[in-house]
Design an enzyme around this catalytic site. Structure first.
Site, short mmCIF file in Angstrom:
data_model
loop_
_atom_site.label_atom_id
_atom_site.label_comp_id
_atom_site.label_asym_id
_atom_site.label_seq_id
_atom_site.Cartn_x
_atom_site.Cartn_y
_atom_site.Cartn_z
N SER A 148 0.85 -1.20 0.00
CA SER A 148 0.00 0.00 0.00
C SER A 148 0.88 1.24 0.00
O SER A 148 2.06 1.18 0.37
CB SER A 148 -0.92 -0.01 1.22
OG SER A 148 -0.20 -0.28 2.41
N GLU A 207 0.95 5.53 0.89
CA GLU A 207 0.28 6.59 1.67
C GLU A 207 0.52 7.97 1.04
O GLU A 207 1.63 8.29 0.63
CB GLU A 207 0.84 6.57 3.10
CG GLU A 207 0.23 7.62 4.01
CD GLU A 207 0.66 7.44 5.46
OE1 GLU A 207 0.62 6.31 5.97
OE2 GLU A 207 1.05 8.45 6.06
N THR A 227 -3.66 10.56 4.79
CA THR A 227 -3.57 11.04 6.17
C THR A 227 -4.73 12.00 6.49
O THR A 227 -5.38 12.54 5.58
CB THR A 227 -2.23 11.74 6.45
OG1 THR A 227 -2.13 12.86 5.58
CG2 THR A 227 -1.07 10.80 6.24
N TYR A 228 -4.90 12.20 7.78
CA TYR A 228 -6.04 12.98 8.27
C TYR A 228 -5.54 13.92 9.36
O TYR A 228 -5.05 13.46 10.41
CB TYR A 228 -7.04 12.01 8.85
CG TYR A 228 -8.33 12.61 9.40
CD1 TYR A 228 -9.34 13.02 8.54
CD2 TYR A 228 -8.53 12.70 10.77
CE1 TYR A 228 -10.52 13.51 9.05
CE2 TYR A 228 -9.72 13.20 11.28
CZ TYR A 228 -10.71 13.61 10.41
OH TYR A 228 -11.89 14.10 10.92
N HIS A 249 -7.27 7.79 6.69
CA HIS A 249 -6.87 7.74 8.10
C HIS A 249 -7.93 8.52 8.88
O HIS A 249 -8.54 9.45 8.35
CB HIS A 249 -5.52 8.41 8.30
CG HIS A 249 -4.39 7.72 7.62
ND1 HIS A 249 -3.08 7.83 8.04
CD2 HIS A 249 -4.36 6.89 6.53
CE1 HIS A 249 -2.30 7.10 7.25
NE2 HIS A 249 -3.05 6.54 6.31
N ARG A 305 -5.01 7.49 17.07
CA ARG A 305 -5.29 8.49 18.11
C ARG A 305 -5.07 9.90 17.58
O ARG A 305 -5.88 10.79 17.77
CB ARG A 305 -4.37 8.26 19.32
CG ARG A 305 -4.69 9.18 20.47
CD ARG A 305 -3.60 9.18 21.51
NE ARG A 305 -2.39 9.84 21.02
CZ ARG A 305 -1.32 10.07 21.76
NH1 ARG A 305 -1.29 9.68 23.02
NH2 ARG A 305 -0.27 10.68 21.25
N GLY A 306 -3.91 10.11 16.91
CA GLY A 306 -3.55 11.45 16.48
C GLY A 306 -2.79 12.18 17.57
O GLY A 306 -2.67 11.69 18.70
N TYR A 335 4.53 0.40 16.83
CA TYR A 335 5.82 1.07 16.97
C TYR A 335 6.94 0.11 17.35
O TYR A 335 7.20 -0.10 18.54
CB TYR A 335 5.68 2.20 18.01
CG TYR A 335 4.60 3.17 17.62
CD1 TYR A 335 4.90 4.31 16.89
CD2 TYR A 335 3.26 2.90 17.91
CE1 TYR A 335 3.90 5.17 16.46
CE2 TYR A 335 2.25 3.75 17.48
CZ TYR A 335 2.57 4.87 16.76
OH TYR A 335 1.58 5.73 16.33
N GLN A 363 5.22 2.33 12.48
CA GLN A 363 5.99 3.56 12.29
C GLN A 363 7.23 3.17 11.49
O GLN A 363 7.67 2.01 11.55
CB GLN A 363 6.38 4.11 13.67
CG GLN A 363 7.12 5.42 13.63
CD GLN A 363 6.31 6.50 12.93
OE1 GLN A 363 6.32 6.56 11.69
NE2 GLN A 363 5.61 7.32 13.68
N HIS A 371 4.18 -0.94 3.44
CA HIS A 371 3.35 0.26 3.29
C HIS A 371 4.33 1.43 3.13
O HIS A 371 5.15 1.68 4.02
CB HIS A 371 2.49 0.45 4.53
CG HIS A 371 1.70 1.74 4.55
ND1 HIS A 371 0.47 1.88 3.93
CD2 HIS A 371 1.96 2.94 5.12
CE1 HIS A 371 0.01 3.11 4.12
NE2 HIS A 371 0.90 3.78 4.84
#
Ligand code: FAD
Length: 281
Positions: A12, A14, A45-46, A73, A103-104, A141, A172, A262
């Protein structure tokens, strides 16, 4: 080495939502170029790095209208359940099947009390209100989340997130493959059996990468940092050495059984494409 746990490999790419017309053009070119490699989805991304959230939806539509699956996201910290529900409804109507649930990071000054403290709260909420409508992907992570009290508890929190209903995880980025393999082994020991797909960050702008890595807790090994610093402003050498390093990383991950890759493309198709063409599948 065999593919771990019999997972099917998935690849994938991003993107982040572009801000300018030139950025939209670049995204369209990247879609055409990377789309020819048959990714499972393109994620977007968001709210990361100050990106306006409405642009995620625009980018998702761009991806879908080019004929590809999109995985928006979705971050939860500071959001109310009603807002998330509206967005989930919209994504369902748009035919979205994959979501990256996070979470962000909200700056301390902007923090408000929220039902969503952790990504596991979001995953549990999405499962509660939409059942199995979405394939949920979460973050993890290998080099430990920067705010985690320690590696063991970070892993336990990851397990809670998986048990809340995640189908897969993306890591990550990292440049030390052993960090990934050790992490996967630790997950297996805890009976975390979802695919853990390595997140790959190609190296284009090295000073920017250093800055970002400091805040997100990704380690740049000393040997890599010193080699890159020795190139000074020689962008060509930085890109060329970075391509060698990241390609080697990807090949070691794939030969070690990683269930796909990814790519954090940073909307730059060239770097990711060059790496892709050198992969040993
Ligand atoms: P969580 O899983 O909630 O973990 C965050 C921290 O809380 C960890 O230290 C964890 O150990 C701890 N924790 C979890 N549960 C508990 C608990 N029950 N009790 C105590 N501590 C707990 N950011 C964006 O803003 N937009 C994006 O689009 C975006 N995309 C990303 C995509 C990927 C693949 C990755 C890896 C990161 C992305 N991020 C994005 C960054 C992400 O939002 C940050 O890394 C954030 O700090 C953590 O998000 P998370 O979903 O991993 O959080």
């Amino acid at each position: 080495m065999e593919l771990r746990q019999g997972h099917i490999r998935t690849f994938s790419f991003e993107f982040f939502p572009p801000k300018t017309l030139a950025g939209i053009d670049k995204l369209r070119n990247a879609l055409a170029q990377l789309g020819s490699y048959g990714p499972k989805f393109f994620s977007c991304t968001y709210g990361a790095g100050g990106a306006a959230r409405g642009r995620t939806l625009e980018t998702v539509r761009e991806i879908q209208s080019a004929g590809y699956a999109a995985a928006p996201h979705l971050t939860c910290v500071g959001s109310r359940p009603g807002q998330i529900e509206v967005l989930l409804d919209l994504y369902k109507r748009e035919g979205i099947q994959h979501l990256v649930a996070l979470r962000g990071d909200v700056p301390f000054a902007e923090q408000q009390p929220s039902e969503f403290r952790f990504a596991s709260d979001l995953v549990a909420f999405i499962r509660r209100v939409t059942g199995t409508a979405f394939h949920l992907i979460v973050a993890c992570y290998p080099e430990v989340h920067p705010q985690a009290p320690d590696a063991r508890r970070d892993l336990e929190h990851f397990k809670v997130k998986v048990e809340s209903g995640a189908n897969a995880a993306i890591t990550q980025y990292f440049y030390n493959p052993d960090a990934y393999f050790r992490f996967v082994e630790a997950c297996e020991a805890l009976h975390i059996n979802i695919p853990i797909v390595p997140g790959i960050m190609p190296i284009g702008n090295f000073p920017q990468l250093v800055c970002f890595s400091n805040s997100c807790g990704a380690e740049i090994p000393r040997w890599l940092r010193l080699r890159m610093q020795a190139f000074g402003n020689d962008i060509c050498s930085i890109r060329s050495y970075g391509l060698d390093v990241v390609t080697e990383l990807c090949n070691r991950l794939l030969s070690g059984g990683a269930p796909g890759l990814h790519f954090y493309t940073m909307n730059d198709a060239e770097l990711t494409s060059t790496i892709w063409q050198r992969l040993r599948f």
